[in-house]
Structure formats: C-alpha cells, structure tokens
Write a protein that holds these residues in place. Structure first.
Motif, PDB file in Angstrom:
ATOM      1  N   VAL A 149      -0.217   0.289   1.715  1.00 36.14           N
ATOM      2  CA  VAL A 149      -0.266   1.092   0.377  1.00 36.14           C
ATOM      3  C   VAL A 149       0.032   0.430  -0.709  1.00 36.14           C
ATOM      4  O   VAL A 149       0.741  -0.631  -0.985  1.00 36.14           O
ATOM      5  N   LEU A 150      -0.051   1.327  -2.004  1.00 34.99           N
ATOM      6  CA  LEU A 150       0.343   0.772  -3.094  1.00 34.99           C
ATOM      7  C   LEU A 150       2.055   0.909  -3.564  1.00 34.99           C
ATOM      8  O   LEU A 150       2.386   1.931  -2.651  1.00 34.99           O
ATOM      9  N   PRO A 151       2.590   0.188  -4.133  1.00 32.40           N
ATOM     10  CA  PRO A 151       4.054   0.415  -4.627  1.00 32.40           C
ATOM     11  C   PRO A 151       4.166   1.592  -5.457  1.00 32.40           C
ATOM     12  O   PRO A 151       3.173   2.110  -6.275  1.00 32.40           O
ATOM     13  N   ASP A 152       5.199   2.259  -5.513  1.00 35.15           N
ATOM     14  CA  ASP A 152       5.554   3.514  -6.540  1.00 35.15           C
ATOM     15  C   ASP A 152       5.060   3.199  -7.854  1.00 35.15           C
ATOM     16  O   ASP A 152       4.810   3.687  -8.614  1.00 35.15           O
ATOM     17  N   ARG A 153       5.577   1.836  -8.094  1.00 34.31           N
ATOM     18  CA  ARG A 153       5.282   1.355  -9.786  1.00 34.31           C
ATOM     19  C   ARG A 153       4.126   0.157  -9.504  1.00 34.31           C
ATOM     20  O   ARG A 153       4.212  -0.787  -8.986  1.00 34.31           O
ATOM     21  N   VAL A 154       2.850   0.659  -9.951  1.00 37.52           N
ATOM     22  CA  VAL A 154       1.676  -0.083  -9.757  1.00 37.52           C
ATOM     23  C   VAL A 154       1.781  -1.052 -10.697  1.00 37.52           C
ATOM     24  O   VAL A 154       1.797  -0.730 -11.924  1.00 37.52           O
ATOM     25  N   PRO A 155       1.375  -2.600 -10.663  1.00 32.33           N
ATOM     26  CA  PRO A 155       1.340  -3.520 -11.546  1.00 32.33           C
ATOM     27  C   PRO A 155       0.144  -3.224 -12.642  1.00 32.33           C
ATOM     28  O   PRO A 155      -0.744  -2.382 -12.360  1.00 32.33           O
ATOM     29  N   THR A 181      -3.872   8.900 -13.383  1.00 32.63           N
ATOM     30  CA  THR A 181      -4.274   8.195 -14.631  1.00 32.63           C
ATOM     31  C   THR A 181      -3.462   7.153 -14.843  1.00 32.63           C
ATOM     32  O   THR A 181      -2.960   6.829 -16.199  1.00 32.63           O
ATOM     33  N   HIS A 182      -3.570   6.184 -13.937  1.00 30.80           N
ATOM     34  CA  HIS A 182      -3.236   4.750 -14.233  1.00 30.80           C
ATOM     35  C   HIS A 182      -3.911   4.240 -15.362  1.00 30.80           C
ATOM     36  O   HIS A 182      -5.144   4.123 -15.613  1.00 30.80           O
ATOM     37  N   ARG A 183      -2.970   3.562 -16.357  1.00 24.84           N
ATOM     38  CA  ARG A 183      -3.599   3.015 -17.417  1.00 24.84           C
ATOM     39  C   ARG A 183      -3.789   1.657 -17.550  1.00 24.84           C
ATOM     40  O   ARG A 183      -4.228   0.968 -18.453  1.00 24.84           O
ATOM     41  N   GLY A 184      -3.510   0.892 -16.480  1.00 23.92           N
ATOM     42  CA  GLY A 184      -3.744  -0.566 -16.397  1.00 23.92           C
ATOM     43  C   GLY A 184      -5.003  -0.978 -15.658  1.00 23.92           C
ATOM     44  O   GLY A 184      -6.225   0.115 -15.861  1.00 23.92           O
ATOM     45  N   LYS A 185      -5.359  -1.998 -15.533  1.00 26.87           N
ATOM     46  CA  LYS A 185      -6.541  -2.533 -15.069  1.00 26.87           C
ATOM     47  C   LYS A 185      -6.739  -2.676 -13.535  1.00 26.87           C
ATOM     48  O   LYS A 185      -6.009  -3.078 -12.798  1.00 26.87           O
ATOM     49  N   ARG A 241      -4.789 -15.736  -8.455  1.00 29.61           N
ATOM     50  CA  ARG A 241      -3.699 -15.811  -7.684  1.00 29.61           C
ATOM     51  C   ARG A 241      -2.294 -15.101  -8.065  1.00 29.61           C
ATOM     52  O   ARG A 241      -1.314 -15.132  -7.396  1.00 29.61           O
ATOM     53  N   GLU A 242      -2.280 -14.841  -9.169  1.00 30.18           N
ATOM     54  CA  GLU A 242      -1.195 -14.201  -9.966  1.00 30.18           C
ATOM     55  C   GLU A 242      -1.382 -12.565  -9.935  1.00 30.18           C
ATOM     56  O   GLU A 242      -0.431 -11.886 -10.189  1.00 30.18           O
ATOM     57  N   VAL A 243      -2.605 -12.290  -9.398  1.00 35.85           N
ATOM     58  CA  VAL A 243      -2.861 -10.727  -9.524  1.00 35.85           C
ATOM     59  C   VAL A 243      -2.690 -10.203  -8.135  1.00 35.85           C
ATOM     60  O   VAL A 243      -3.370 -10.574  -7.079  1.00 35.85           O
ATOM     61  N   PRO A 244      -1.825  -9.274  -7.990  1.00 38.69           N
ATOM     62  CA  PRO A 244      -1.618  -8.615  -6.723  1.00 38.69           C
ATOM     63  C   PRO A 244      -2.843  -7.827  -6.054  1.00 38.69           C
ATOM     64  O   PRO A 244      -3.427  -7.234  -6.947  1.00 38.69           O
TER      65      PRO A 244
END
Length: 364
Positions: A149-155, A181-185, A241-244
């Motif tokens: 699952v995804l964490p509560d706070r998504v990177p 409405t996740h504002r990240g990539k 490699r640094e991207v979850p």
C-alpha cells in the motif's frame, strides 16, 4: 444509529450463545444473504468486460456490494473471494481490489483474468466470475488484507511498475491518488502483450491525454517494446534509485525490478504469481499423514503434493492468504518469494511458496 445498535446486538455474546453452535450468521443468511453480523458477503452489481480479444483470456471488472460488515480497504490490498460449489464445499481465490480506497460498507471492484490453469482446483473461480456469474450472484469475502500500500504521506515523486494483470493494485493506487488530488508526480510503467490485451485501456488513454502529473508509459512486448532494465529506468526516470517505487507483476518483472533497485530500500513489490520451480531438486519429500514419499523435484511443496495426488487446502497460491499453512515436522525449506530459509522442527509454513532443500516432511 439504529443500524449500528442492531449490529452491536447481533454481535453480542448473548446472541452468540443463543445461536450456538452454528453462529448468528447461519440464521441471518436464511432470512437475507446480505444480513451479517460477522461474516462478509457481497452481491455482484455489475460485470464490465475489460479484455475480450480473440484468443486472449477474458478479463472483466466485477463490482461488488458488500454487507455492512465490510471494513473497507486501502489501495493495493487484496481480498479472498469464495464461491459455494455445492455439497457444502467452498472454493476461494485471492484478487486485488481495483477501485479507489474505500470506506466500510462501500462497493468495491475486482478485476479478474480468466484462468484455465487453476491447478488442482476443480472449480475455476476466475472463469466463473468472468464467464458465468451474473448480476445478483452472491459471493463470500474476507476483509481486505496486505501491506502493498501507499504511505499516508505520499512522496513528491513515485514510480508505479506493473505487468499484465499486476496492473490492478497500482491502478487502485493511481485512482486513489487522483481522488486525493495528489499534487506530486507519478511515473507509471506498464507492460502488456499488445494493445488489444491491455487492461483498463480506455482509462489509461484518458490519463495519457489529461496528464495531471502522471507520466504514463505503456510497453507492448509483442511489438518489440524493451523489457525492464536499469538502462530503461534511467532513461525514463533519471535517478530512479532514489524514487520510491511499487511494482506488481509476474516473477520475471519483479526480479528485474529487484535487480535494478538492488542495494536500495526504495522498492516495494508484490507477485501475482510466484516463481516456478525456484527450489533445488534432491532428497525426498514426505507427506507424513498419508505416508506418501516422492523425489523432491524443486517445485513448491503444494505443487509436489498435488502431483502426488493429494488435495491440500489452498487459496491464493501466492503466500498471501495463509490458507495452505501446514506443519513442517523436519527439513529445510526456502521461501521462493524472499529467498529466506528455515530448518526449525515443527514450524508452520505456507506450502504454496515453500520449496524443500533436501529431505523434508510435512503433515499432509
């Protein structure tokens, strides 16, 4: 308020004592199958075809309205689905919940690919759900489980990787992020054999056009698309490699992802089918309860038991549902998913993902 009070009464010790030895759910189902105090059941409300290409296994999204006992799910979790096959028998199989994360009592969907090779199971749940079930059909459910699952706070930036029907949990994640409405990539890489065998094709095409922070790459292997590799990942996701990352798919895809992320803690994986014959042949596999002994051929203990004519209980065959857990009285086994080994006597093992290394004896 009244429904909640009624539920608490039905789940009380007093009612349990009055309903003994069968339990209150046994009586409620005679009144209305959608009434439940503890068990979870669901009625099919829609069956939507996803893939029906000639020669390809049928894929359908099945919408389920659960009883009020359903506690909801997180994106990426799975559920055991049970079908009564007659004569008091029930067959179960595990499916990922494919819709957005849901609250208690809310409808859920599972996206099912029809399989002919459901091993020794005489009843193919996937083919039943995709080819024979109708609106109104009743099924049994477990509560949602799993930690993929995804964490509560998504990177700020995440990578989703999937192959074939392994797309279902990551699509649940993507849909949930869009609803939040996740504002990240989000970079999403998916492998499928061809365009006409692509699950969620219309929705993915819409996502591609809309963008909204989703960098989507659909790779069709029949058209010569490259397989997952460090070079491909670096090209599409510089500094990957640094991207979850979250990856789900066949063993070959997961192993490639693990190799690309080796030495980092950025990758979380889930198999939808464990590796075949991942063990080492040699020694004897004993099924102590029946007195049968076979030469260990390196397959999982479940596969070897079925090849010997036994019918041990099993469900997901992926090490998820624990329905095949059996006592190992002696010997060394390896978990085909994690590579971990154990030789403790009298330990409980999941025989669907355990291969013997040398002589081994289990209580079957």
């Amino acid at each position: 308020m009244a429904l909640d009070l009624g539920g608490r009464i039905l789940r009380s010790r007093t009612v349990a004592a009055l309903a003994s030895p069968h339990g209150i759910d046994r009586y409620l189902t005679q009144i209305n199958p959608m009434l439940a105090a503890h068990e979870v059941r669901a009625r099919i409300t829609d069956i939507h075809p996803e893939v029906s290409a000639p020669g390809a296994p049928r894929v359908a999204t099945v919408t389920l309205q659960p009883t009020s006992t359903w506690r909801g799910h997180r994106a990426g979790q799975h559920v055991s689905v049970g079908i009564d096959t007659g004569e008091g028998r029930r067959t179960t199989r595990v499916f990922t919940v494919s819709n957005t994360e849901g609250k208690p009592g809310e409808p859920l969907t599972i996206t099912v690919r029809a399989h002919d090779d459901e091993h020794a199971t005489p009843y193919s749940i996937s083919k039943y759900l995709t080819e024979r079930a109708t609106v109104g059909t009743l099924v049994h459910l477990s509560q949602a489980e799993g930690d993929f699952v995804l964490p509560d706070r998504v990177p700020e930036h995440i990578l989703l990787i999937s192959g074939g029907s392994g797309i279902t949990p990551v699509m649940s994640m993507l849909r949930s992020l869009q609803r939040r409405t996740h504002r990240g990539k989000v970079t999403f890489l998916h492998w499928a054999p061809s365009a006409d065998r692509q699950i969620f094709a219309d929705e993915l095409e819409e996502i591609r056009h809309q963008g909204h922070g989703v960098d989507l790459h659909i790779l069709h292997t029949d058209d010569g698309a490259p397989y997952l590799s460090p070079a491909l990942l670096e090209k599409l996701v510089p500094g990957y490699r640094e991207v979850p990352a979250w990856a789900c798919g066949p063993a070959s895809l997961i192993e490639a992802a693990q190799a690309a992320y080796d030495g980092t803690e950025s990758l979380r994986v889930e198999y939808f089918k464990p590796p075949k014959n991942a063990g080492v042949a040699g020694g004897e596999m004993e099924f102590a309860r029946t007195g049968k002994t076979v030469a260990n051929d390196g397959a999982t203990i479940l596969d070897q038991a079925e090849a010997a004519g036994l019918t041990p209980e099993s469900g997901c065959r992926m090490g998820i549902c624990f329905s095949c857990t059996t006592n190992k009285s002696s010997g060394r086994v390896r978990n085909v998913l994690t590579g971990e080994t154990s030789e403790l006597p009298d330990e409980q093992i999941r025989i669907c993902v355990s291969t013997p290394e040398g002589d081994c004896s289990v209580d079957l």
